[in-house]
Design a protein around this motif. Structure first.
Motif, PDB file in Angstrom:
ATOM      1  N   GLY A  11       6.605 -10.755 -23.554  1.00 64.21           N
ATOM      2  CA  GLY A  11       6.471 -10.106 -22.254  1.00 64.21           C
ATOM      3  C   GLY A  11       6.259  -8.611 -22.375  1.00 64.21           C
ATOM      4  O   GLY A  11       5.388  -8.031 -21.714  1.00 64.21           O
ATOM      5  N   THR A  12       7.061  -7.966 -23.223  1.00 65.15           N
ATOM      6  CA  THR A  12       6.918  -6.525 -23.418  1.00 65.15           C
ATOM      7  C   THR A  12       5.630  -6.195 -24.161  1.00 65.15           C
ATOM      8  O   THR A  12       4.987  -5.173 -23.895  1.00 65.15           O
ATOM      9  N   PHE A  13       5.246  -7.075 -25.095  1.00 62.75           N
ATOM     10  CA  PHE A  13       3.986  -6.898 -25.814  1.00 62.75           C
ATOM     11  C   PHE A  13       2.816  -6.820 -24.835  1.00 62.75           C
ATOM     12  O   PHE A  13       1.990  -5.902 -24.893  1.00 62.75           O
ATOM     13  N   PHE A  14       2.748  -7.771 -23.914  1.00 66.28           N
ATOM     14  CA  PHE A  14       1.641  -7.781 -22.954  1.00 66.28           C
ATOM     15  C   PHE A  14       1.742  -6.633 -21.949  1.00 66.28           C
ATOM     16  O   PHE A  14       0.720  -6.093 -21.514  1.00 66.28           O
ATOM     17  N   LEU A  15       2.964  -6.272 -21.571  1.00 66.38           N
ATOM     18  CA  LEU A  15       3.136  -5.127 -20.677  1.00 66.38           C
ATOM     19  C   LEU A  15       2.530  -3.867 -21.291  1.00 66.38           C
ATOM     20  O   LEU A  15       1.754  -3.146 -20.643  1.00 66.38           O
ATOM     21  N   VAL A  16       2.881  -3.599 -22.542  1.00 68.17           N
ATOM     22  CA  VAL A  16       2.383  -2.393 -23.215  1.00 68.17           C
ATOM     23  C   VAL A  16       0.901  -2.524 -23.544  1.00 68.17           C
ATOM     24  O   VAL A  16       0.133  -1.567 -23.401  1.00 68.17           O
ATOM     25  N   THR A  85      16.108  -5.181 -28.986  1.00 65.92           N
ATOM     26  CA  THR A  85      15.310  -5.246 -30.217  1.00 65.92           C
ATOM     27  C   THR A  85      13.991  -5.969 -29.974  1.00 65.92           C
ATOM     28  O   THR A  85      12.930  -5.530 -30.435  1.00 65.92           O
ATOM     29  N   SER A  86      14.042  -7.058 -29.241  1.00 64.01           N
ATOM     30  CA  SER A  86      12.828  -7.819 -28.928  1.00 64.01           C
ATOM     31  C   SER A  86      11.862  -6.989 -28.085  1.00 64.01           C
ATOM     32  O   SER A  86      10.641  -6.993 -28.319  1.00 64.01           O
ATOM     33  N   GLN A  87      12.391  -6.278 -27.110  1.00 66.98           N
ATOM     34  CA  GLN A  87      11.558  -5.455 -26.233  1.00 66.98           C
ATOM     35  C   GLN A  87      10.899  -4.316 -26.993  1.00 66.98           C
ATOM     36  O   GLN A  87       9.684  -4.081 -26.864  1.00 66.98           O
ATOM     37  N   LEU A  88      11.667  -3.601 -27.803  1.00 64.15           N
ATOM     38  CA  LEU A  88      11.117  -2.485 -28.568  1.00 64.15           C
ATOM     39  C   LEU A  88      10.095  -2.976 -29.592  1.00 64.15           C
ATOM     40  O   LEU A  88       9.046  -2.341 -29.796  1.00 64.15           O
ATOM     41  N   SER A  89      10.383  -4.113 -30.221  1.00 66.93           N
ATOM     42  CA  SER A  89       9.461  -4.674 -31.207  1.00 66.93           C
ATOM     43  C   SER A  89       8.146  -5.084 -30.558  1.00 66.93           C
ATOM     44  O   SER A  89       7.057  -4.830 -31.099  1.00 66.93           O
ATOM     45  N   GLY A  90       8.226  -5.719 -29.395  1.00 63.92           N
ATOM     46  CA  GLY A  90       7.020  -6.103 -28.676  1.00 63.92           C
ATOM     47  C   GLY A  90       6.165  -4.907 -28.320  1.00 63.92           C
ATOM     48  O   GLY A  90       4.931  -4.943 -28.441  1.00 63.92           O
ATOM     49  N   ALA A  91       6.815  -3.827 -27.897  1.00 62.99           N
ATOM     50  CA  ALA A  91       6.086  -2.604 -27.544  1.00 62.99           C
ATOM     51  C   ALA A  91       5.399  -1.990 -28.757  1.00 62.99           C
ATOM     52  O   ALA A  91       4.242  -1.550 -28.679  1.00 62.99           O
ATOM     53  N   VAL A  92       6.085  -1.965 -29.890  1.00 68.20           N
ATOM     54  CA  VAL A  92       5.511  -1.389 -31.113  1.00 68.20           C
ATOM     55  C   VAL A  92       4.317  -2.205 -31.587  1.00 68.20           C
ATOM     56  O   VAL A  92       3.269  -1.645 -31.947  1.00 68.20           O
ATOM     57  N   PHE A  93       4.439  -3.516 -31.585  1.00 63.66           N
ATOM     58  CA  PHE A  93       3.329  -4.359 -32.032  1.00 63.66           C
ATOM     59  C   PHE A  93       2.118  -4.208 -31.120  1.00 63.66           C
ATOM     60  O   PHE A  93       0.972  -4.230 -31.584  1.00 63.66           O
ATOM     61  N   SER A  95       1.302  -1.488 -29.453  1.00 62.60           N
ATOM     62  CA  SER A  95       0.712  -0.186 -29.758  1.00 62.60           C
ATOM     63  C   SER A  95      -0.018  -0.201 -31.098  1.00 62.60           C
ATOM     64  O   SER A  95      -1.044   0.463 -31.261  1.00 62.60           O
ATOM     65  N   LEU A  96       0.510  -0.961 -32.045  1.00 59.75           N
ATOM     66  CA  LEU A  96      -0.186  -1.106 -33.332  1.00 59.75           C
ATOM     67  C   LEU A  96      -1.539  -1.784 -33.140  1.00 59.75           C
ATOM     68  O   LEU A  96      -2.534  -1.402 -33.780  1.00 59.75           O
ATOM     69  N   LEU A  97      -1.591  -2.775 -32.263  1.00 58.99           N
ATOM     70  CA  LEU A  97      -2.851  -3.462 -32.004  1.00 58.99           C
ATOM     71  C   LEU A  97      -3.849  -2.522 -31.327  1.00 58.99           C
ATOM     72  O   LEU A  97      -5.038  -2.497 -31.688  1.00 58.99           O
ATOM     73  N   ILE A  98      -3.380  -1.754 -30.352  1.00 63.82           N
ATOM     74  CA  ILE A  98      -4.262  -0.791 -29.683  1.00 63.82           C
ATOM     75  C   ILE A  98      -4.773   0.246 -30.674  1.00 63.82           C
ATOM     76  O   ILE A  98      -5.952   0.620 -30.652  1.00 63.82           O
ATOM     77  N   HIS A  99      -3.890   0.693 -31.565  1.00 61.91           N
ATOM     78  CA  HIS A  99      -4.303   1.664 -32.592  1.00 61.91           C
ATOM     79  C   HIS A  99      -5.342   1.060 -33.536  1.00 61.91           C
ATOM     80  O   HIS A  99      -6.286   1.746 -33.960  1.00 61.91           O
ATOM     81  N   PHE A 100      -5.182  -0.216 -33.840  1.00 64.08           N
ATOM     82  CA  PHE A 100      -6.139  -0.895 -34.714  1.00 64.08           C
ATOM     83  C   PHE A 100      -7.514  -0.990 -34.048  1.00 64.08           C
ATOM     84  O   PHE A 100      -8.554  -0.815 -34.694  1.00 64.08           O
ATOM     85  N   SER A 181       4.723   6.074 -28.580  1.00 65.32           N
ATOM     86  CA  SER A 181       5.282   7.286 -29.177  1.00 65.32           C
ATOM     87  C   SER A 181       5.451   7.127 -30.678  1.00 65.32           C
ATOM     88  O   SER A 181       5.071   7.998 -31.463  1.00 65.32           O
ATOM     89  N   LEU A 182       6.015   5.991 -31.085  1.00 62.33           N
ATOM     90  CA  LEU A 182       6.275   5.751 -32.502  1.00 62.33           C
ATOM     91  C   LEU A 182       4.975   5.605 -33.279  1.00 62.33           C
ATOM     92  O   LEU A 182       4.803   6.219 -34.343  1.00 62.33           O
ATOM     93  N   VAL A 183       4.057   4.809 -32.769  1.00 63.75           N
ATOM     94  CA  VAL A 183       2.820   4.536 -33.504  1.00 63.75           C
ATOM     95  C   VAL A 183       1.916   5.762 -33.554  1.00 63.75           C
ATOM     96  O   VAL A 183       1.270   6.026 -34.572  1.00 63.75           O
ATOM     97  N   SER A 184       1.880   6.542 -32.476  1.00 64.04           N
ATOM     98  CA  SER A 184       1.050   7.747 -32.463  1.00 64.04           C
ATOM     99  C   SER A 184       1.703   8.912 -33.195  1.00 64.04           C
ATOM    100  O   SER A 184       1.027   9.871 -33.558  1.00 64.04           O
ATOM    101  N   GLY A 185       3.022   8.822 -33.403  1.00 67.28           N
ATOM    102  CA  GLY A 185       3.747   9.903 -34.059  1.00 67.28           C
ATOM    103  C   GLY A 185       4.102  11.043 -33.128  1.00 67.28           C
ATOM    104  O   GLY A 185       4.648  12.063 -33.562  1.00 67.28           O
TER     105      GLY A 185
END
Length: 224
Positions: A11-16, A85-93, A95-100, A181-185
């Motif tokens: 859910g958080t993955f798709f939100l972000v 933890t699940s929410q933060l992890s979903g958000a990071v993944f 953002s990693l996909l968007i960065h990719f 924030s994390l992925v962009s630094g």
């Protein structure tokens, strides 16, 4: 619990992905979405995630919301770390996909104040207070599920993002800002978008919990 954790992660993955992705696309294609288009993206994806995952995990997809329900006493404290933890992890993944996909984009849809830091802090606190109030009114225990909660919560996300997005980003969600924030630094403003939503959600939930005499916020009293 495993199903709930997966639900909060996805859910958080798709939100972000959809929300911050709309910001990235708006920047790439000369503002074709605009503020309202971005706000619609956030509101629509929140509505959709509540409809899909509401009956499984409650579709919090927001650490501030989970903390608020914990303060209220309707969500078990022992499950708080797993949800967050699940929410933060979903958000990071996400953002990693968007960065990719868009490696040249520097902010990845991060929330960055356009005015003073105090202005953004106050706005984020008040916006989350209002969002959490709506969630408390329409939720069932700690679960946001059903068509009315989905529409009501999605609508308030849209309205607040459309109103305050240009000023503070209208995050109202530590996970939504943590990922980009994390992925962009770019972590300089992250404290605002962690503390302010937590304070806003905690404030309304504390008022709600302690309002045993006047019944201002009590749903059963109001409906009767």
């Amino acid at each position: 619990m495993r199903k709930k954790m997966v639900s909060e992660f996805v859910g958080t993955f798709f939100l972000v992905l959809i929300g911050t992705g709309s910001i990235v696309l708006n920047e790439k294609y000369n503002g074709f979405l605009g503020v309202t288009g971005i706000a619609i993206s956030f509101g629509a994806i929140v509505t959709t995630m509540i409809l899909v995952f509401g009956k499984i995990s409650g579709a919090h997809i927001n650490p501030a919301v989970t903390l608020g329900f914990t303060i209220l006493g309707v969500f078990p404290k022992k499950d708080l770390p797993a949800y967050v933890t699940s929410q933060l992890s979903g958000a990071v993944f996400a953002s990693l996909l968007i960065h990719f996909i868009y490696p040249s984009n520097q902010n990845l849809g991060n929330t960055i104040p356009s005015g003073s830091l105090m202005e953004s802090f106050i706005l984020e606190t008040v916006l989350t207070f209002i969002l959490m109030l709506v969630i408390l009114i329409v939720s069932h225990g700690y679960k946001e599920s059903g068509y009315i909660p989905a529409i009501a919560i999605g609508l308030v996300v849209f309205l607040e993002a459309n109103f305050a997005g240009p000023m503070c980003g209208a995050s109202m969600n530590p996970a939504r800002t943590f990922g980009p924030s994390l992925v962009s630094g770019n972590l300089y403003y992250l404290w605002i978008y962690i503390l302010a939503p937590i304070i806003g959600a905690a404030a309304i939930c504390t008022l709600w919990k302690n309002d045993s005499r006047n019944k201002i916020f009590n749903k059963k009293e109001r409906l009767n």
